[in-house]
Scaffold this motif. Structure first.
Motif, short mmCIF file in Angstrom:
data_model
loop_
_atom_site.label_atom_id
_atom_site.label_comp_id
_atom_site.label_asym_id
_atom_site.label_seq_id
_atom_site.Cartn_x
_atom_site.Cartn_y
_atom_site.Cartn_z
N VAL A 54 1.08 -1.20 0.10
CA VAL A 54 0.10 0.17 -0.07
C VAL A 54 0.80 1.38 -0.16
O VAL A 54 1.98 1.03 0.22
CB VAL A 54 -0.94 -0.03 1.28
N ASN A 55 0.30 2.50 -0.14
CA ASN A 55 0.92 3.48 -0.22
C ASN A 55 1.21 3.86 1.41
O ASN A 55 0.61 3.64 2.07
CB ASN A 55 -0.02 4.81 -0.53
N PRO A 56 2.57 4.34 1.72
CA PRO A 56 2.82 4.47 2.79
C PRO A 56 1.81 5.55 3.81
O PRO A 56 1.81 5.63 4.82
CB PRO A 56 4.22 5.26 2.91
N ALA A 57 1.22 6.47 2.95
CA ALA A 57 0.48 7.26 3.81
C ALA A 57 -1.06 6.57 3.98
O ALA A 57 -1.77 7.16 4.74
CB ALA A 57 0.00 8.57 2.73
N SER A 58 -1.05 5.31 3.54
CA SER A 58 -2.26 4.69 3.82
C SER A 58 -2.48 4.41 5.50
O SER A 58 -1.69 4.30 6.12
CB SER A 58 -2.44 3.52 2.93
N LYS A 59 -3.82 4.57 5.84
CA LYS A 59 -4.08 4.11 7.13
C LYS A 59 -4.18 2.64 7.34
O LYS A 59 -4.36 2.12 8.34
CB LYS A 59 -5.36 4.72 7.57
N ILE A 60 -3.96 1.90 6.07
CA ILE A 60 -3.93 0.44 6.30
C ILE A 60 -2.62 0.01 6.66
O ILE A 60 -1.55 0.32 5.89
CB ILE A 60 -4.42 -0.07 4.96
N ASN A 61 -2.36 -0.74 7.78
CA ASN A 61 -1.26 -0.95 8.26
C ASN A 61 -0.84 -2.33 8.37
O ASN A 61 0.22 -2.86 8.47
CB ASN A 61 -0.47 -0.60 9.59
N SER A 62 -1.90 -3.35 8.19
CA SER A 62 -1.98 -4.82 8.09
C SER A 62 -2.93 -5.37 7.40
O SER A 62 -4.01 -4.70 6.65
CB SER A 62 -2.09 -4.95 9.55
N ILE A 63 -2.79 -6.83 7.05
CA ILE A 63 -3.96 -7.72 6.57
C ILE A 63 -5.26 -7.20 7.40
O ILE A 63 -6.31 -7.13 6.78
CB ILE A 63 -3.70 -8.76 6.35
#
Length: 341
Positions: free
Chosen positions: A148-157
């Motif tokens: 994902v993009n590093p700015a995304s709030k998604i940090n894990s599956i």
């Protein structure tokens, strides 16, 4: 009849004539005798350069594997091995080129994931993946990496699943085109995680990753070759690998299966094929060269950098593996109603 008898019967003509006559008859008989003997031995393979057709553009992961293979096996075979890139139509153009080539071992195909998936995606192919090809060796297996993009709030599956369930159909995942490994890995995730993300097809990894970096899409199940350097540079954030277990190349990353989707696994692979009816001794010689090549330092470097799992299998093992892959992905293609436009 003995020489003496010939001389006696032809005595009126003289001994010299009779001997000459006998010698002429003997020389005339030589071609007949030679024709009854063992045929001249066939020259040892290879006699000339070998061509490996890559059904993708130059510079991609398959091209790198093919060029490394060519570099290594030409040393063992003693003849040049060149690469011919013939991209287009979801690998069909390059694949058909080899299917219709002379079965002499001088035109080979570097096949991939698409070789097992295309029969499910297309109603009709201009070749049969099994009847028109002779397996040489499964060179290596690989996996994709979820980024994902590093700015995304998604940090894990787990975050990805939560976000996708909260916003059905709104999260987009980029692919290299319909039916590619990046596409089917995402569709498999949809099915097994019980979420709905929307596939966005691109004409290759580069434009898809460019849009991921720019924030136009949310996630990719991309190849390691296309993303590893960007992850190392902090330009992309890696969430997991799509192999069944963690990779020694990325020990810090969980497998998708352990990170929230039990049983999930999506592999890419690279296999060498020759046209059907290629002589068995030629297939054996090529297989031996590949088995030696995958043990080389060049392949060990690819193994370390890109997470490849080197194989160098027997021909029948490649055939068995691809048939299993065909069965596996056929169900997903049908269930997800995936069609090539």
């Amino acid at each position: 009849m003995a020489i003496g008898e010939i001389i006696n019967h032809d005595g009126a003509r003289g001994k010299g004539f009779a001997v000459r006559r006998w010698l002429n008859l003997a020389f005339l008989a030589l071609p007949v005798v030679a024709g009854l003997g063992v045929a001249p031995a066939r020259a040892e393979y290879p006699e000339k350069f070998i061509k490996i057709v890559v059904p993708f553009a130059a510079g991609g992961g398959t091209d790198i594997i093919a060029r490394t293979t060519a570099q290594e096996i030409q040393t063992d075979l003693g003849k040049s091995v060149i690469i011919e890139n013939k991209p287009g139509a979801g690998t069909i153009i390059g694949t058909q080129t080899v299917a219709t080539s002379e079965p002499d071992g001088y035109s080979l195909l570097m096949a991939t994931f698409a070789h097992a998936v295309n029969p499910s995606l297309y109603n009709k192919l201009p070749f049969d993946p099994h009847k028109d090809f002779a397996a040489v060796s499964l060179i290596a297996r690989s996996f994709n990496i979820v980024v994902v993009n590093p700015a995304s709030k998604i940090n894990s599956i787990a975050d990805l699943i939560t976000e996708a369930r909260a916003n059905p159909g709104k999260l987009n995942f980029g692919t290299f085109g319909t039916g590619t490994s990046a596409h089917l890995a995402g569709e498999l995730f949809n099915a097994m995680a019980k979420v709905k993300m929307t596939a966005v097809p691109y004409k290759g990894a580069a434009p898809a990753i460019s849009d991921l970096l720019g924030g136009q899409i949310d996630v990719m199940f991309t190849t390691v070759a296309s993303a590893a350097s960007l992850v190392a540079a902090g330009q992309l954030r890696a969430l997991a690998v799509t192999s069944a277990e963690r990779s020694a190349a990325f020990p810090q990353l969980p497998a998708v299966a352990e990170a929230g989707v039990p049983g999930y696994a999506a592999e890419s692979w690279y296999g060498l094929y020759a046209p059907a009816k290629t002589p068995a001794p030629v297939i054996t010689r090529l297989n031996q060269a590949v088995a030696k090549a995958v043990q080389s330092g060049a392949f060990k470097q690819l193994e370390a950098n890109e997470g490849l799992i080197m194989v160098g299998s027997a021909p029948e093992e490649l055939d068995r593996y691809v048939r299993q892959e065909e069965d596996r992905w056929r169900k997903l293609v049908k269930d997800a109603n995936i069609e090539v436009q």
